[in-house]
Every structure is written in C-alpha cells, then in structure tokens.
Design a protein around this motif. Structure first.
Motif, short mmCIF file in Angstrom:
data_model
loop_
_atom_site.label_atom_id
_atom_site.label_comp_id
_atom_site.label_asym_id
_atom_site.label_seq_id
_atom_site.Cartn_x
_atom_site.Cartn_y
_atom_site.Cartn_z
N TYR A 246 32.02 46.22 39.36
CA TYR A 246 31.59 46.50 37.99
C TYR A 246 30.61 45.42 37.56
O TYR A 246 30.87 44.22 37.73
N TYR A 247 29.47 45.83 37.02
CA TYR A 247 28.43 44.91 36.56
C TYR A 247 28.29 45.04 35.04
O TYR A 247 28.25 46.14 34.51
N THR A 248 28.19 43.90 34.37
CA THR A 248 27.92 43.93 32.93
C THR A 248 26.42 43.81 32.69
O THR A 248 25.63 43.59 33.62
N ASP A 249 26.02 43.94 31.44
CA ASP A 249 24.61 43.81 31.09
C ASP A 249 24.14 42.37 31.10
O ASP A 249 22.94 42.10 31.03
N LYS A 250 25.05 41.43 31.17
CA LYS A 250 24.72 40.00 31.06
C LYS A 250 24.98 39.25 32.37
O LYS A 250 25.46 38.12 32.38
N PHE A 251 24.68 39.88 33.49
CA PHE A 251 24.71 39.22 34.80
C PHE A 251 26.10 38.73 35.21
O PHE A 251 26.27 37.61 35.67
N HIS A 252 27.08 39.60 35.04
CA HIS A 252 28.41 39.33 35.55
C HIS A 252 28.78 40.45 36.52
O HIS A 252 28.40 41.60 36.33
N GLN A 253 29.56 40.09 37.55
CA GLN A 253 30.05 41.09 38.50
C GLN A 253 31.53 40.83 38.78
O GLN A 253 31.93 39.69 39.00
N ILE A 254 32.32 41.90 38.77
CA ILE A 254 33.72 41.85 39.18
C ILE A 254 33.89 42.83 40.33
O ILE A 254 33.54 44.00 40.21
N MET A 255 34.43 42.35 41.45
CA MET A 255 34.54 43.17 42.64
C MET A 255 35.95 43.09 43.22
O MET A 255 36.60 42.04 43.17
N ILE A 256 36.42 44.20 43.78
CA ILE A 256 37.66 44.23 44.52
C ILE A 256 37.42 44.96 45.84
O ILE A 256 36.71 45.97 45.87
N ARG A 257 37.99 44.42 46.92
CA ARG A 257 37.82 45.04 48.24
C ARG A 257 39.13 44.97 49.01
O ARG A 257 39.82 43.95 49.01
#
Length: 282
Positions: A246-257
């Motif tokens: 998931y990417y926000t509009d303010k250059f953040h990313q949250i990832m699960i694998r």
C-alpha cells in the motif's frame, strides 16, 4: 545426524543462494538527492529433513536500512547500509543439543551500492547493477553452531531489470552471483563455493495506491568445504512468495510478503515466512 555434519549445514541458516532476497520494487531507483529509510520485520521457521517437524529454528529479525540516491550526470547511484538484529531459538531437545538453544544480537551489517543504466519512470523501465558486501561484525560464539552472525564476508552482484508488460502488470527479474569468505574457528575452517540465483516478481498494480505480487526464486546452493574436505552438498531449490503493498500520497509504503521454500536435500528449509516492511522517501 552427527555434529560434524550439522556444522557444515548451520551456515545455511542465513546463507541460502540468494543472499540478496530481492523484494518487489527494490530495483526502482530513488529520486535524485533523496533518502529512503526502511524498517523490516522478518519471522520464519527453519526445518531440516534430517529431523522431525517439531525440531526447528525460529528466527525473528528486525532491520533498519538507510539509502541515499545521488544524481550523476543524469544517472542514479544509491548507497545503502542495513543493520539487522536477530533472535534465533531452537525448538526440540535434539536440535538444541546439536547447535545450541538460542542466539540473540546484531547480525552482520550489509553495505550496498546500485547504479541505474536505464531509469525510465514514465514507461516503468529500469536496469541496474548492485554490489553488496556483508561484513562479519554480527554476534558469533564459537562454542555453538547457532549464531546471529556468520563470521565471514559475503559479496554479491545482482543485475535488476523491471519492465511494464501492460497497463497494470509489471515484471521484474534479477540474476545473482554470490562469493563467500571463510568461516574460521580455532579448530575448523568452512569454505563455500560461489552460489547462483535468479529472482523474479510479477506485480499487479490496479492504481497508484495498491499492489499485489507473486514471486519465484530459483537457487543453486553451492557446496561447502570443511577442513579442506568437500562435503558434496550442492543442490537446487526454489522459493515462492505472495504479498501486497500500500502506497500513500506522501511517499510511504507498507508491504507484507509470505514465502516458503521447496524441499531441500541439505540445510534448513524456510517455512511460514512473513516479511513486513515500511518505507519512507524524503
């Protein structure tokens, strides 16, 4: 299985062929003169075919990675350092007696540099070369085989290519070669021949905020040499993964694998692996 055999296998806890376990979007470059900070949490179980399923290693690793991107004549060069902290614990009396009950502390630090030959953000096409050096500064106790650090240097070279194959699908591929230093103790020396791997990911991106992906990794685990005696323990195996970001509009990313390896003839097989990653660009 005797302790002598385990001593040549335990080094595979961290040293599977793909030393650089390429995560989706890793080969997308940072913006010029920008910083990327990543926080990672990895948890997994490591099993061996030589013992029952209730004999395994539980690994929890926390890592902080700092990366800075430089603009060099219109090309991007990034320099990065990652500092991991690991907690390993054996489950089962038999395995504990062979390798030790637990090990907690800093793992080996990882330094890397990546240069992008192609950086086409508009068409989502990237080509880069990465060199990585792992240094033997992690916690290591000669009195037991289970350790947070490996007590040896590792160097890898990766070529990463990303291309957009349709409006919503992105394909990534990255071959790798890894070189290993020696693991030396007072009585033993373990060497390892070069390893090879190829990583690939297929990413589905319906919009700018969400992404799903699947990954496949093919590895050649090279054989180890203990006290100048070849162990004849090289073999192929695979790793499969699924996840999302998931990417926000303010250059953040949250990832699960989530990931799992295929059966291995030697060493430890990764089961029930989960990676959580948070990234911040600025």
């Amino acid at each position: 299985m005797n302790k002598l055999t385990f001593s040549s296998l335990i080094i595979c806890v961290y040293s599977y062929a793909a030393v650089n376990d390429i995560i989706p979007s890793d080969f997308e470059p940072p913006l010029p003169n920008s910083t990327v900070i990543s926080l990672n949490y990895l948890t997994k179980e490591l099993h061996t075919n030589n013992l029952s399923n209730n004999q395994y290693i539980k690994q929890n690793t926390y890592a902080l990675r700092y990366c800075y991107g430089f603009d060099i004549d219109g090309k991007i060069l990034s320099l990065a350092v990652a500092v991991p902290y690991s907690n390993l614990k054996t489950h089962g009396d038999t395995l504990s007696s062979f390798i030790g009950e637990k090990s907690s502390g800093l793992s080996d630090s990882i330094f890397s540099s990546t240069y992008w030959f192609i950086n086409d953000r508009k068409n989502k096409e990237f080509l880069a070369l990465t060199m990585t050096l792992s240094t033997p500064n992690g916690k290591y106790e000669e009195s037991q085989l289970l350790n947070a650090g490996e007590d040896r240097y590792k160097t890898t070279f990766n070529i990463g290519y990303i291309t957009k194959i349709s409006e919503n699908f992105i394909f990534e591929i990255s071959p790798e070669i890894a070189f290993y230093g020696n693991n030396k103790t007072e009585n033993d020396k373990i060497e390892q021949k070069n390893s090879y791997a190829i990583n690939s990911n297929l990413r589905y991106k319906p919009n700018k905020k969400y992404e799903l992906f699947s990954g496949f990794q093919h590895n050649l685990q090279s054989e180890t040499i203990k006290n100048n005696i070849e162990q004849n323990n090289d073999y192929f195996y695979q790793k499969y993964s699924l996840g999302g970001a998931y990417y926000t509009d303010k250059f953040h990313q949250i990832m699960i694998r989530f990931a799992q390896e295929s059966d291995k003839e030697y060493g430890f097989k990764t089961e029930k692996e989960m990676l959580l990653r948070y990234r911040l660009w600025f």
